[in-house]
Design an enzyme around this catalytic site. Structure first.
Site, PDB file in Angstrom:
ATOM      1  N   GLY A 117       0.786  -1.240   0.000  1.00 43.70           N
ATOM      2  CA  GLY A 117       0.000   0.000   0.000  1.00 43.70           C
ATOM      3  C   GLY A 117       0.813   1.283   0.000  1.00 43.70           C
ATOM      4  CD  GLU A 146       1.945   0.717   7.115  1.00 49.92           C
ATOM      5  OE1 GLU A 146       1.427   0.859   5.987  1.00 49.92           O
ATOM      6  OE2 GLU A 146       1.781  -0.304   7.791  1.00 49.92           O
ATOM      7  CG  ASP A 147      -1.174   1.709   3.367  1.00 47.70           C
ATOM      8  OD1 ASP A 147      -0.928   1.472   4.578  1.00 47.70           O
ATOM      9  OD2 ASP A 147      -1.733   0.860   2.636  1.00 47.70           O
ATOM     10  CG  ASP A 197      -8.202   0.769  10.197  1.00 51.14           C
ATOM     11  OD1 ASP A 197      -8.930   1.584  10.762  1.00 51.14           O
ATOM     12  OD2 ASP A 197      -8.638  -0.278   9.672  1.00 51.14           O
ATOM     13  N   GLY A 255      -4.130   0.260  14.322  1.00 46.56           N
ATOM     14  CA  GLY A 255      -2.816   0.451  14.929  1.00 46.56           C
ATOM     15  C   GLY A 255      -2.065  -0.845  15.169  1.00 46.56           C
ATOM     16  CG  PHE A 271     -12.235   0.335   2.899  1.00 41.01           C
ATOM     17  CD1 PHE A 271     -11.560  -0.415   3.843  1.00 41.01           C
ATOM     18  CD2 PHE A 271     -11.855   0.233   1.567  1.00 41.01           C
ATOM     19  CE1 PHE A 271     -10.513  -1.258   3.476  1.00 41.01           C
ATOM     20  CE2 PHE A 271     -10.814  -0.604   1.183  1.00 41.01           C
ATOM     21  CZ  PHE A 271     -10.149  -1.349   2.144  1.00 41.01           C
TER      22      PHE A 271
HETATM   23  P1  IMP Z   1      -4.231  -1.585  11.059  1.00 44.77           P
HETATM   24  O1  IMP Z   1      -3.363  -2.729  11.484  1.00 44.77           O
HETATM   25  O2  IMP Z   1      -5.672  -1.809  11.460  1.00 44.77           O
HETATM   26  O3  IMP Z   1      -3.738  -0.229  11.510  1.00 44.77           O
HETATM   27  O4  IMP Z   1      -4.345  -1.607   9.488  1.00 44.77           O
HETATM   28  C1  IMP Z   1      -3.303  -1.384   8.709  1.00 44.77           C
HETATM   29  C2  IMP Z   1      -3.515  -1.891   7.299  1.00 44.77           C
HETATM   30  O5  IMP Z   1      -4.889  -2.165   6.929  1.00 44.77           O
HETATM   31  C3  IMP Z   1      -3.083  -0.794   6.370  1.00 44.77           C
HETATM   32  O6  IMP Z   1      -1.676  -0.807   6.185  1.00 44.77           O
HETATM   33  C4  IMP Z   1      -3.854  -1.116   5.117  1.00 44.77           C
HETATM   34  O7  IMP Z   1      -3.138  -2.069   4.357  1.00 44.77           O
HETATM   35  C5  IMP Z   1      -5.153  -1.728   5.619  1.00 44.77           C
HETATM   36  N1  IMP Z   1      -6.234  -0.705   5.629  1.00 44.77           N
HETATM   37  C6  IMP Z   1      -6.814  -0.148   6.718  1.00 44.77           C
HETATM   38  N2  IMP Z   1      -7.753   0.741   6.379  1.00 44.77           N
HETATM   39  C7  IMP Z   1      -7.778   0.764   5.022  1.00 44.77           C
HETATM   40  C8  IMP Z   1      -8.548   1.504   4.052  1.00 44.77           C
HETATM   41  O8  IMP Z   1      -9.412   2.350   4.354  1.00 44.77           O
HETATM   42  N3  IMP Z   1      -8.275   1.240   2.740  1.00 44.77           N
HETATM   43  C9  IMP Z   1      -7.332   0.330   2.351  1.00 44.77           C
HETATM   44  N4  IMP Z   1      -6.584  -0.368   3.214  1.00 44.77           N
HETATM   45  C10 IMP Z   1      -6.807  -0.165   4.551  1.00 44.77           C
HETATM   46 MG    MG Z   2      -0.550  -1.562   4.718  1.00 46.34          MG
END
Ligand code: IMP
Ligand code: MG
Length: 178
Positions: A43, A98-99, A102, A104, A151
């Site tokens: 991403g 990082e992209d 979310d 964390g 999303f």
């Molecule tokens: P976390 O571990 O919940 O913080 O999620 C991290 C990963 O989930 C990100 O690096 C993305 O790859 C994916 N992700 C979370 N939200 C989105 C979104 O809105 N669109 C696309 N990918 C997402």
């Molecule tokens: Mg990611």
């Protein structure tokens, strides 16, 4: 259910302007120090490509990929790289690229894995912060945009591998059944 990206939430011009602001701050903060950009695949690839070219200082880059745990993340599970860094991380100043942050969990796991490699420093540069969704606290030293709980796709972010190529960030919308 069918989906499509809606109108830009963050335009290409807004992204480019913010990337250049971040690059200016990062170049100032790391001036005269070794800098290793660690791009989290897939991403963050487009963000990394723009960010590293906007920096006003030398840097190196490497790439990692993490297993995605999504919402079902258990803090007891062992975090795992699906692709680890190729270069030695000991003594380096690592800036994770990082992209989106979310819940964390991914970022918290990644920092823990990287700490074990004894770098000099670790910091996070994330294009997007979905702050409302946070389940575990994780620092974001350089943040592009805080976005609402939706999303999003585009500029590297995908839905089932689609839409990474869009130059802007859009909310994914569901279409009514025909
Ligand atoms: P976390 O571990 O919940 O913080 O999620 C991290 C990963 O989930 C990100 O690096 C993305 O790859 C994916 N992700 C979370 N939200 C989105 C979104 O809105 N669109 C696309 N990918 C997402
Ligand atoms: Mg990611």
């Amino acid at each position: 259910m069918r989906y499509r990206p809606g109108k830009p939430l963050i335009t290409a011009a807004e992204i480019q302007a913010r990337v250049h602001e971040l690059a200016t701050v990062i170049s100032r903060d790391y001036a005269g120090r070794d800098l290793l950009l660690l791009c989290v695949l897939k991403g963050a690839a487009i963000f990394w490509a723009d960010l590293c070219r906007a920096l006003r200082m030398p840097c190196q880059s490497d790439f990692v990929a993490m297993e995605s745990y999504g919402d079902s993340t258990s803090p007891l599970e062992e975090p795992r790289f699906t692709k680890a860094a190729d270069v030695a991380l000991s003594g380096r100043n690592i800036l994770i690229v990082e992209d989106i942050i979310d819940t964390g969990h991914t970022s918290a796991h990644l920092r823990e894995l990287l700490r074990a490699a004894s770098p000099s420093s670790i910091a996070m540069c994330a294009l997007l912060d979905k702050a409302e969704r946070r389940q575990v606290a994780t620092p974001i030293e350089y943040c592009g945009f805080v976005i609402p709980n939706a999303f999003v796709v585009g500029y590297g972010l995908d839905f089932a591998q689609d839409y990474r190529h869009l130059p802007y960030i859009a909310v994914l919308e569901s279409l009514p059944e025909p």
